[in-house]
Scaffold this motif. Structure first.
Motif, PDB file in Angstrom:
ATOM      1  N   GLU A   4      -4.902  -1.535   0.271  1.00  0.00           N
ATOM      2  CA  GLU A   4      -5.058  -1.014  -1.093  1.00  0.00           C
ATOM      3  C   GLU A   4      -3.718  -0.519  -1.642  1.00  0.00           C
ATOM      4  O   GLU A   4      -3.392  -0.760  -2.803  1.00  0.00           O
ATOM      5  N   ILE A   5      -2.938   0.128  -0.813  1.00  0.00           N
ATOM      6  CA  ILE A   5      -1.621   0.589  -1.256  1.00  0.00           C
ATOM      7  C   ILE A   5      -0.722  -0.609  -1.530  1.00  0.00           C
ATOM      8  O   ILE A   5      -0.013  -0.647  -2.543  1.00  0.00           O
ATOM      9  N   CYS A   6      -0.776  -1.612  -0.663  1.00  0.00           N
ATOM     10  CA  CYS A   6       0.025  -2.824  -0.878  1.00  0.00           C
ATOM     11  C   CYS A   6      -0.381  -3.519  -2.172  1.00  0.00           C
ATOM     12  O   CYS A   6       0.479  -3.983  -2.934  1.00  0.00           O
ATOM     13  N   ARG A   7      -1.674  -3.569  -2.435  1.00  0.00           N
ATOM     14  CA  ARG A   7      -2.162  -4.178  -3.683  1.00  0.00           C
ATOM     15  C   ARG A   7      -1.583  -3.447  -4.888  1.00  0.00           C
ATOM     16  O   ARG A   7      -1.105  -4.063  -5.846  1.00  0.00           O
ATOM     17  N   LYS A   8      -1.589  -2.128  -4.840  1.00  0.00           N
ATOM     18  CA  LYS A   8      -1.045  -1.335  -5.947  1.00  0.00           C
ATOM     19  C   LYS A   8       0.460  -1.556  -6.103  1.00  0.00           C
ATOM     20  O   LYS A   8       0.966  -1.642  -7.229  1.00  0.00           O
ATOM     21  N   LEU A   9       1.172  -1.655  -4.983  1.00  0.00           N
ATOM     22  CA  LEU A   9       2.611  -1.904  -5.044  1.00  0.00           C
ATOM     23  C   LEU A   9       2.911  -3.269  -5.662  1.00  0.00           C
ATOM     24  O   LEU A   9       3.798  -3.399  -6.514  1.00  0.00           O
ATOM     25  N   VAL A  10       2.189  -4.295  -5.234  1.00  0.00           N
ATOM     26  CA  VAL A  10       2.401  -5.644  -5.776  1.00  0.00           C
ATOM     27  C   VAL A  10       2.040  -5.673  -7.262  1.00  0.00           C
ATOM     28  O   VAL A  10       2.784  -6.227  -8.083  1.00  0.00           O
ATOM     29  N   TYR A  11       0.924  -5.039  -7.617  1.00  0.00           N
ATOM     30  CA  TYR A  11       0.514  -5.003  -9.019  1.00  0.00           C
ATOM     31  C   TYR A  11       1.586  -4.309  -9.873  1.00  0.00           C
ATOM     32  O   TYR A  11       1.986  -4.819 -10.919  1.00  0.00           O
TER      33      TYR A  11
END
Length: 150
Positions: A4-11
């Motif tokens: 979830e944190i990685c998703r937010k970073l990529v977004y």
């Protein structure tokens, strides 16, 4: 490595890239700064016949570019180590083998980042602020490649 944190970073990264591309759609100025790590990264990627993921090659190129920045006194050793630690945390390759420095440097001269016979590097004058530099010497590239080649 929480998904979830990685998703937010990529977004978040994609939002920044979108904003920069909309400001400079033909890559004349600010958009070019998105290519941090690409100059040497593309050369490694090409010479390794695409056997290393593009993102990994760019990350290695960024590590080498940070070495140039450190040698020029623009970033600290601690900042470079923080980047290396992040690469290690995400299990990214920390180096590449089977290449010669002179081959990598020659390959940079065939990249789209060449401009009027000069290699266009993206460097950092501080963490979070990139700029276009056309003064990186072959000697600086050799020293930087020492950080990523075994």
């Amino acid at each position: 490595r929480d998904p979830e944190i990685c998703r937010k970073l990529v977004y978040g990264s994609n939002l920044i890239k979108r904003e920069v591309v909309e400001i400079d759609p033909t890559e004349q100025n600010e958009r070019a700064t998105l290519n941090f790590g690409h100059t040497l990264g593309h050369a490694v990627e090409k010479l390794m016949n695409l056997s290393i993921l593009h993102g990994h090659c760019v990350a290695l190129g960024a590590l080498a570019a940070l070495r140039i920045c450190k040698n020029r006194g623009l970033v600290s050793t601690e900042q470079v180590e923080c980047y290396r630690n992040t690469m290690e945390f995400f299990k990214m390759p920390m180096n590449v083998s089977g290449l010669e420095k002179h081959e990598v440097i020659a390959a940079t001269k065939n990249d789209k980042k060449m401009e009027a016979g000069v290699i266009k590097f993206i460097l950092l004058d501080e963490i979070g602020h990139a700029y276009i530099d056309k003064t990186v010497s072959e000697e600086e590239m050799e020293q930087a490649l020492s950080a990523i080649m075994v």
